[in-house]
Enzyme design. Structure first.
Site, PDB file in Angstrom:
ATOM      1  N   GLY A  13     -74.618  36.414  -4.496  1.00 47.91           N
ATOM      2  CA  GLY A  13     -73.187  36.169  -4.666  1.00 47.91           C
ATOM      3  C   GLY A  13     -72.577  37.125  -5.664  1.00 47.91           C
ATOM      4  O   GLY A  13     -71.713  36.751  -6.465  1.00 47.91           O
ATOM      5  N   ARG A  16     -68.181  39.212  -6.297  1.00 52.39           N
ATOM      6  CA  ARG A  16     -66.908  38.806  -6.905  1.00 52.39           C
ATOM      7  C   ARG A  16     -67.141  37.829  -8.037  1.00 52.39           C
ATOM      8  O   ARG A  16     -68.239  37.310  -8.211  1.00 52.39           O
ATOM      9  CB  ARG A  16     -65.992  38.172  -5.859  1.00 52.39           C
ATOM     10  CG  ARG A  16     -66.630  37.019  -5.145  1.00 52.39           C
ATOM     11  CD  ARG A  16     -65.865  36.606  -3.908  1.00 52.39           C
ATOM     12  NE  ARG A  16     -65.414  35.222  -4.002  1.00 52.39           N
ATOM     13  CZ  ARG A  16     -64.808  34.570  -3.018  1.00 52.39           C
ATOM     14  NH1 ARG A  16     -64.567  35.181  -1.881  1.00 52.39           N
ATOM     15  NH2 ARG A  16     -64.428  33.323  -3.169  1.00 52.39           N
ATOM     16  N   ASN A  67     -77.173  35.296   3.913  1.00 52.98           N
ATOM     17  CA  ASN A  67     -76.887  33.909   3.557  1.00 52.98           C
ATOM     18  C   ASN A  67     -78.138  33.411   2.845  1.00 52.98           C
ATOM     19  O   ASN A  67     -79.171  33.191   3.477  1.00 52.98           O
ATOM     20  CB  ASN A  67     -76.602  33.077   4.805  1.00 52.98           C
ATOM     21  CG  ASN A  67     -76.285  31.626   4.475  1.00 52.98           C
ATOM     22  OD1 ASN A  67     -76.715  31.091   3.446  1.00 52.98           O
ATOM     23  ND2 ASN A  67     -75.539  30.974   5.341  1.00 52.98           N
ATOM     24  N   VAL A  68     -78.065  33.251   1.531  1.00 53.91           N
ATOM     25  CA  VAL A  68     -79.272  33.004   0.745  1.00 53.91           C
ATOM     26  C   VAL A  68     -79.795  31.574   0.877  1.00 53.91           C
ATOM     27  O   VAL A  68     -80.798  31.218   0.250  1.00 53.91           O
ATOM     28  CB  VAL A  68     -79.063  33.366  -0.744  1.00 53.91           C
ATOM     29  CG1 VAL A  68     -79.024  34.875  -0.915  1.00 53.91           C
ATOM     30  CG2 VAL A  68     -77.809  32.717  -1.315  1.00 53.91           C
ATOM     31  N   ASN A  94     -76.988  33.468  -8.540  1.00 53.11           N
ATOM     32  CA  ASN A  94     -75.610  33.182  -8.921  1.00 53.11           C
ATOM     33  C   ASN A  94     -74.813  32.515  -7.804  1.00 53.11           C
ATOM     34  O   ASN A  94     -73.824  31.833  -8.079  1.00 53.11           O
ATOM     35  CB  ASN A  94     -74.911  34.487  -9.335  1.00 53.11           C
ATOM     36  CG  ASN A  94     -73.416  34.343  -9.418  1.00 53.11           C
ATOM     37  OD1 ASN A  94     -72.870  33.754 -10.345  1.00 53.11           O
ATOM     38  ND2 ASN A  94     -72.708  34.870  -8.411  1.00 53.11           N
ATOM     39  N   TYR A 160     -71.251  18.812  -6.015  1.00 55.79           N
ATOM     40  CA  TYR A 160     -71.442  19.991  -6.871  1.00 55.79           C
ATOM     41  C   TYR A 160     -72.176  19.622  -8.153  1.00 55.79           C
ATOM     42  O   TYR A 160     -73.137  20.283  -8.544  1.00 55.79           O
ATOM     43  CB  TYR A 160     -70.081  20.603  -7.200  1.00 55.79           C
ATOM     44  CG  TYR A 160     -70.144  21.743  -8.207  1.00 55.79           C
ATOM     45  CD1 TYR A 160     -70.552  23.019  -7.811  1.00 55.79           C
ATOM     46  CD2 TYR A 160     -69.811  21.543  -9.548  1.00 55.79           C
ATOM     47  CE1 TYR A 160     -70.612  24.058  -8.729  1.00 55.79           C
ATOM     48  CE2 TYR A 160     -69.861  22.578 -10.466  1.00 55.79           C
ATOM     49  CZ  TYR A 160     -70.267  23.838 -10.049  1.00 55.79           C
ATOM     50  OH  TYR A 160     -70.333  24.868 -10.964  1.00 55.79           O
ATOM     51  N   LYS A 164     -75.880  21.057  -9.265  1.00 57.61           N
ATOM     52  CA  LYS A 164     -76.106  21.865 -10.458  1.00 57.61           C
ATOM     53  C   LYS A 164     -77.128  21.199 -11.381  1.00 57.61           C
ATOM     54  O   LYS A 164     -77.905  21.886 -12.069  1.00 57.61           O
ATOM     55  CB  LYS A 164     -74.790  22.115 -11.192  1.00 57.61           C
ATOM     56  CG  LYS A 164     -73.889  23.117 -10.480  1.00 57.61           C
ATOM     57  CD  LYS A 164     -74.575  24.474 -10.340  1.00 57.61           C
ATOM     58  CE  LYS A 164     -73.659  25.522  -9.735  1.00 57.61           C
ATOM     59  NZ  LYS A 164     -74.308  26.857  -9.631  1.00 57.61           N
TER      60      LYS A 164
END
Length: 271
Positions: A13, A16, A67-68, A94, A160, A164
């Site tokens: 990623g 940006r 696409n990781v 990231n 999210y 994380k």
């Protein structure tokens, strides 16, 4: 500056936002960088960033699509990086997404996509890169986590927040397993940073002001500050740091919520 001279880094990623700032700082310190991007729309940004760092810092760079969260893509990406730049010394996981959806209306599709991007990608990419790092008896893996991994920062991103938290705990588990091979695995936890991912959220001046006031430093973090933390963890200066979550949050995660009048008025000391 050359803390990372001739090291080879991959930033997922990386086209940006925080990822691009990390690429810039790694290149500034002498690392050759592979810039991962996913969508056709991010290709031009990745290509422009590649040209910028090569011209400005005189290092090698490449843009690589994957696409990781998909193993086939990850394997193809690593093969390309190894062919063009060599074995990866520094892996920065990231790539991440944070779609705002409250729990009761959260779709299974959003849940799965969030975990695929924020957690499964770390598993797939680190597993593949770690094998060569073990052969080389050297490696640095840095996962970009969040203050949301230790605090419930918003009621509308449970997917999210939990992803994380998983990423931070995965960091600790990998640090134990890979540490004996001279591989450091750490994470960086940013607070809110004004990137394009947060652009719509921070457009509301009331929300922006609340974010600033909630932070003990009374300001948002910057992309460069996250890049600085990554450079430190990737450097020889951090050789004995392993399994650590480095919070780059202005003290947000150590501050308990208090009524504003407690914060705004000085308390007279009694003798």
């Amino acid at each position: 500056m050359s803390k990372l001279k001739n090291r080879i880094a991959l930033v997922t990623g990386g086209a940006r936002g925080i990822g691009a700032a990390i690429v810039m700082r790694l290149a500034e310190e002498g690392a050759n960088v592979a810039i991962n991007y996913t969508s056709p729309g991010s290709f031009e940004k990745a290509k422009a960033l590649k040209e910028t760092v090569e011209e400005r810092f005189h290092i090698q760079a490449m843009a690589v699509k994957a696409n990781v969260g998909i193993k086939e893509d990850v394997d193809k990406m690593i093969d390309e990086v190894e062919r063009e730049l060599g074995s990866i010394d520094i892996l920065v996981n990231n790539a991440g997404i944070a779609p705002f959806e409250p729990f009761l209306t959260l779709s299974e599709e959003t849940w799965d996509k969030t975990y695929l991007t924020n957690v499964k990608s770390i598993f797939l990419t680190t597993q593949r890169v770690a094998k060569k790092m073990i052969e080389n008896k050297y490696g640095k893996v840095i996962n970009i986590s969040s203050t949301a991994s230790v605090l419930v920062t918003s009621p509308v991103i449970p997917h999210y927040i939990s992803s994380k938290a998983a990423a931070s705990h995965l960091t600790k588990a990998l640090a134990i397993e890979l540490g004996k091979h001279n591989i450091n695995v750490n994470a960086v936890g940013p607070s809110t940073v004004a990137t394009d991912m947060c652009e719509e959220y921070l457009e509301d001046p009331r929300i922006l002001q609340k974010e600033i006031e909630a932070n003990p430093m009374k300001r948002l973090g910057t992309e460069k500050q996250i890049g600085d933390a990554v450079v430190f963890l990737a450097s020889e200066e951090a050789m004995q740091i392993n399994g650590h979550l480095l919070m780059v949050d202005g003290g947000l995660t150590v501050k308990a919520a208090q009524p504003e009048d407690h914060m705004d008025h000085e308390i007279e000391a009694t003798v």
